[in-house]
Design an enzyme around this catalytic site. Structure first.
Site, short mmCIF file in Angstrom:
data_model
loop_
_atom_site.label_atom_id
_atom_site.label_comp_id
_atom_site.label_asym_id
_atom_site.label_seq_id
_atom_site.Cartn_x
_atom_site.Cartn_y
_atom_site.Cartn_z
N GLN A 104 -5.99 -21.94 57.63
CA GLN A 104 -5.20 -21.14 58.57
C GLN A 104 -4.54 -19.93 57.92
O GLN A 104 -4.17 -18.99 58.61
CB GLN A 104 -4.13 -22.01 59.23
CG GLN A 104 -4.66 -23.02 60.21
CD GLN A 104 -5.24 -22.40 61.46
OE1 GLN A 104 -5.02 -21.22 61.76
NE2 GLN A 104 -5.99 -23.18 62.22
N THR A 136 -31.03 -25.10 50.08
CA THR A 136 -31.21 -23.65 50.12
C THR A 136 -30.05 -23.00 50.85
O THR A 136 -29.67 -23.41 51.95
CB THR A 136 -32.53 -23.30 50.82
OG1 THR A 136 -33.60 -23.93 50.11
CG2 THR A 136 -32.75 -21.79 50.85
N ASN A 189 -1.73 -25.70 61.15
CA ASN A 189 -2.49 -25.12 62.26
C ASN A 189 -1.72 -25.10 63.56
O ASN A 189 -1.98 -24.28 64.44
CB ASN A 189 -3.81 -25.89 62.45
CG ASN A 189 -3.61 -27.39 62.48
OD1 ASN A 189 -3.14 -27.97 61.52
ND2 ASN A 189 -3.98 -28.02 63.58
N CYS A 227 -5.62 -35.76 74.40
CA CYS A 227 -5.86 -36.39 75.70
C CYS A 227 -6.90 -37.49 75.54
O CYS A 227 -8.01 -37.24 75.09
CB CYS A 227 -6.34 -35.34 76.70
SG CYS A 227 -6.61 -36.03 78.36
N GLY A 240 -14.51 -19.75 57.66
CA GLY A 240 -14.95 -18.52 58.28
C GLY A 240 -14.50 -18.32 59.70
O GLY A 240 -14.09 -17.22 60.09
N HIS A 241 -14.56 -19.37 60.52
CA HIS A 241 -14.28 -19.14 61.95
C HIS A 241 -12.80 -18.96 62.24
O HIS A 241 -12.42 -18.68 63.38
CB HIS A 241 -14.91 -20.24 62.82
CG HIS A 241 -14.14 -21.52 62.90
ND1 HIS A 241 -13.33 -21.82 63.96
CD2 HIS A 241 -14.09 -22.57 62.07
CE1 HIS A 241 -12.80 -23.02 63.79
NE2 HIS A 241 -13.25 -23.50 62.63
#
Length: 387
Positions: free
Chosen positions: A190, A248, A162, A336, A211-212
């Protein structure tokens, strides 16, 4: 094909963080919308309200399976890539029946893999081997061959990193695992949609799709499970998703993932990665020419995703450079904590010192990246690096 501007990117910063997440393609949103309103039925219902959801779920399963070269019945929908990874790792270890299961992974995996391995060690007594990577982030097949034992039940190595985009030699690694009787899982979050992938050619038993990362909404993901591979379920109950994930089904998100997969399949066939790669290389060239001797590529020059450029610029800290150019949305690999920045574990595993690791930028391109944006981003970064 030239796309209209994306409404989520209009008048915002130049978006070069597609590896973090992608904007939902409006065509994907359009495909899923009826399943949030009109087609509300349970796909398991035998009455008419279940018919369209059931049909749509089957169609989506076929679309996602086709993108990775699998069969629809080998596709399990999940709620995230991390969940798919956990189903693969935990499922394989618990189903193995081995008293001392051995799992092999590698140092630059996503935390979803590394933390799942640690949990398996802590909760189920699994023995974990983490392979090193070389200076460009690639696993050496000889290291895997040496690490495999008769107790190895699973090897998990990502398709593409990534941060750097490094493409691992998955087919060769999978063949080594199979030669010792182990299953092979590949987190392809990726890589899916960015480069062609075929589970048959790769020889993988399990493969994660997210998906994203492919212009679908967050919450839509899947795990390819080769026919005949036994896994312990992730959730117990009604037997949905071939008994591996009860509950479901979220038809709307499945439809979205299917629509995104079909669009990605079309783009790959049309040569879209070459356009992205040309833009990426132009960005790299502009920075290298304007900052001679200061720009260093992190990761392989060739064996990487066409959209990913990870560079360190001498004399800069990545987080400070990005803070100086709010007109660009991009990432560093550093973490960070309480205001202090720690070097990227990925770049550190590749043998980079803190200075180079903290100087890194990840610039990742995507479907809506334009030549004008590349020129703008290069000029802004050069200006900030020479102040």
């Amino acid at each position: 094909m030239t796309l209209p501007p994306h409404p989520g990117l209009a008048e915002g910063p130049v978006y070069l963080d597609y590896n973090a997440t992608t904007p939902v393609d409006p065509r994907v949103a359009e495909a899923m919308a009826p399943h949030l309103t009109h087609f509300f039925g349970n796909p398991s219902s035998s009455h008419p309200y279940g018919s369209e959801p059931r049909r749509a779920l089957a169609a989506a399963r076929a679309q996602v399976a086709a993108l990775v070269g699998g069969r629809p019945e080998e596709l399990v929908f999940t709620g995230s890539g991390s969940e798919a990874d956990l189903l693969a790792l935990r499922g394989a270890v618990l189903a193995s029946g081995r008293p001392h299961p051995h799992v092999i992974t590698q140092a630059t995996e996503h935390p979803a893999i590394l933390e799942s391995c640690r949990a398996l060690q802590r909760l189920h007594g699994a023995r974990i081997t983490i392979l090193p990577v070389d200076h460009v982030g690639l696993v050496q097949p000889a290291d895997l061959a040496e690490a495999l034992t008769d107790d190895t039940v699973l090897v998990s190595v990502m398709a593409a990193n990534n941060e750097t985009g490094a493409l691992q030699p998955v087919a060769e690694l999978a063949a080594l695992a199979h030669a010792r009787g182990a299953l092979f899982h590949c987190d392809a979050a990726q890589a899916v949609g960015k480069v062609p992938l075929d589970v048959q050619a790769l020889g993988v038993d399990l493969l994660t799709v997210v998906g994203h990362k492919t212009y679908a909404p967050k919450g839509a993901a899947a795990l390819y499970v080769r026919d005949g591979v036994r896994l312990e379920p992730a959730a117990y109950g009604g037997g949905q998703e071939h008994g591996l994930r009860a509950g479901t089904e979220n038809v709307a998100l499945a439809v979205a993932l299917g629509a995104a997969a079909e669009l990605a399949d079309g783009e790959l066939a049309a040569g879209a990665p070459a356009r992205i790669e040309a833009l990426r290389d132009d960005l790299h060239r502009r920075l290298a020419v304007a900052l001679p001797g200061r720009v260093h590529l992190n990761g392989p020059e060739r064996e990487r995703l066409p959209n990913t450029l990870n560079i360190s610029i001498d004399g800069t800290l990545g987080h400070e450079l990005l803070a100086a150019v709010p007109e660009i949305a991009a990432s560093t690999g550093s973490a960070c904590h309480s205001g202090a920045h720690a070097p990227s574990p990925v770049l550190t595993a590749m043998g980079n010192g803190p200075e180079r690791a903290l100087g890194a930028l990840r610039l990742s391109l995507g479907r809506w990246t334009t030549q004008a944006e590349i020129e703008t981003a290069a000029a802004l970064l050069v200006a900030a690096a020479t102040r």
